[in-house]
Design a protein around this motif. Structure first.
Motif: not given
Length: 445
Positions: A74-80
């Motif tokens: 979820d944090r990685a998608y938020a970064r994207l």
């Protein structure tokens, strides 16, 4: 010697294929218990012990999700999305992760944006429809399901459009206890359809709510739609309708979507056939306890008072509390360990007769579980082999030398993420398990 060959099962909602080890199917995710549900449901698995909880700048969010590392993904998608707010895939995946924990507001926001950006994404439409369905908001799900182009989705859309009145309207007591008619081959309780006398229903958390065709005909149910699937190499026609009422002890549900089909279920000890199966799509409307040791199903309404009472009961029992996620539309998941491998995401489909654990061969090898290749079994196009892990556990609750099978179970394809395995019937028999679908916590005592 007891025959441990798993039985092929039918499909879950919208062609969710369930495979061997399940007695019957349907059509065929940390806070304290009393904390705010949104806070409790935000507890997601960051990874195995020793893994970093941070996300490297180049971390692949899809790989993290596949590994069951939901918080990191979820944090990685938020970064994207900070880099590209119009990344429809990242939005859909953040919605999918939120939906796993029943964080409906976040799920609806992300998925709505994803569908607007990618109107041809049928999966995102199904996820958004499911977000509405879990909240008993069926009307907004109808156009979404009709828009996927899938005939099974269209059948559910027609069924949901045919529900008049509040779906799953609860009447009667705030809690009820239904004694088990039997424990094997699976737990069974009695329930009444459209005012009928109590009939025998299997309980299977890997199923949805379904009836036999004979039960539906006797209750005067009318099919609003049909769908056709091919579970385990056979053609199955599923009928979609609505029950006026479904009585469970002192509680009655009204306006209940239900499916029925012609598929033989396992015989009960008296040789009779069950009238249907009670699965997670009904159970998630409650704080549901399957008390295997006490031989009863306990259902509580999801009110503050009932959650306090449940918390007190679980405290007295010294129950272990774990996260709860809901995969697909009806498969509960938590964290499990096999030998020294884990904790990792594990599914909790209770319908595996004569077994306590199901694993893939690869995961069994990772967990140092011996696979008995000398005694292969085959069912539904899957070859599987007996296993008996030295120790399997959910939190501190462990089972030793629990029988099971390793095989080519298609969980990754079905869930979208890997699991350590499926914990099922024989493992749960000495215990009581509770699914808190308000706080999204799982308890075992």
């Amino acid at each position: 010697m007891t025959d441990t060959t798993p039985i092929p099962s039918p499909l879950g909602r919208r062609a969710f294929l369930r495979w061997a080890g399940l007695a019957a199917g349907a059509a065929a995710t940390a806070a304290h218990l009393g904390a705010d549900p949104a806070e409790a449901s935000s507890a997601v698995f960051a990874g195995p012990p020793g893994a970093s909880s941070g996300v490297a700048p180049g971390a692949d969010p899809d790989a993290l999700f596949t590994a069951g590392r939901f918080a990191e993904a979820d944090r990685a998608y938020a970064r994207l999305l900070r880099e590209d707010p119009r990344d429809a895939h990242a939005l859909a995946q953040r919605g999918r992760i939120a939906l796993l924990s029943n964080r409906f507001g976040a799920a609806e926001s992300f998925l709505t944006r994803a569908v607007r950006l990618a109107p041809g994404d049928a999966f995102a439409k199904r996820q958004l429809a499911e977000c509405h369905v879990r909240q008993d908001r069926l009307a907004p799900a109808v156009p979404l399901l009709r828009g996927t182009g899938d005939p099974t989705d269209a059948a559910f859309a027609t069924q949901y459009a045919g529900v008049t009145g509040a779906p799953y309207e609860l009447r009667g007591a705030h809690a009820t206890r239904l004694p088990f008619v039997c424990l094997d081959p699976l737990p069974c309780v009695q329930a009444g359809v459209n005012g009928s006398q109590p009939q025998n229903f299997l309980i299977d958390t890997g199923a949805t709510l379904a009836l036999s065709t004979r039960t539906a005909e006797r209750a005067g149910l009318r099919a609003l739609a049909t769908s056709t699937t091919q579970p385990a190499g056979q053609t199955l026609t599923t009928f979609h309708g609505v029950m006026e009422s479904f009585r469970l002890g002192d509680i009655v549900l009204r306006n209940v979507p239900v499916v029925w089909y012609d598929l033989r279920m396992p015989n009960l000890p008296d040789g009779s056939q069950p009238s249907g199966v009670i699965g997670t799509t009904l159970l998630y409307h409650f704080l549901a306890t399957m008390d295997y040791a006490g031989r009863a199903l306990v259902l509580r309404r999801k009110t503050a008072a009932q959650r306090r009472a449940l918390r007190a009961d679980l405290g007295r029992a010294g129950a272990e509390r774990l996260p709860l996620w809901l995969a697909g539309d009806h498969i509960p998941c938590t964290l499990g360990t096999v030998n020294d491998y884990g904790p990792r995401v594990a599914s909790l489909d209770t319908g595996g007769m004569n077994m306590g654990i199901m694993m893939t061969e690869e995961t069994a090898r990772r967990a140092d579980v011996k696979i008995d290749y000398d005694n292969p079994r085959s069912n539904g196009g899957i070859t599987f082999y007996p296993i008996r892990p030295a120790r399997i556990s959910l939190g501190r609750v462990a089972g030793r030398d629990v029988p099971g099978f390793a095989g080519g179970w298609p969980w990754l394809r079905l869930f979208g993420f890997e699991t350590i395995g499926n914990f099922t019937h024989e493992f749960f028999k000495p215990h009581a398990i509770t699914f808190d679908y308000a706080g999204m916590t799982f308890h075992i005592s």
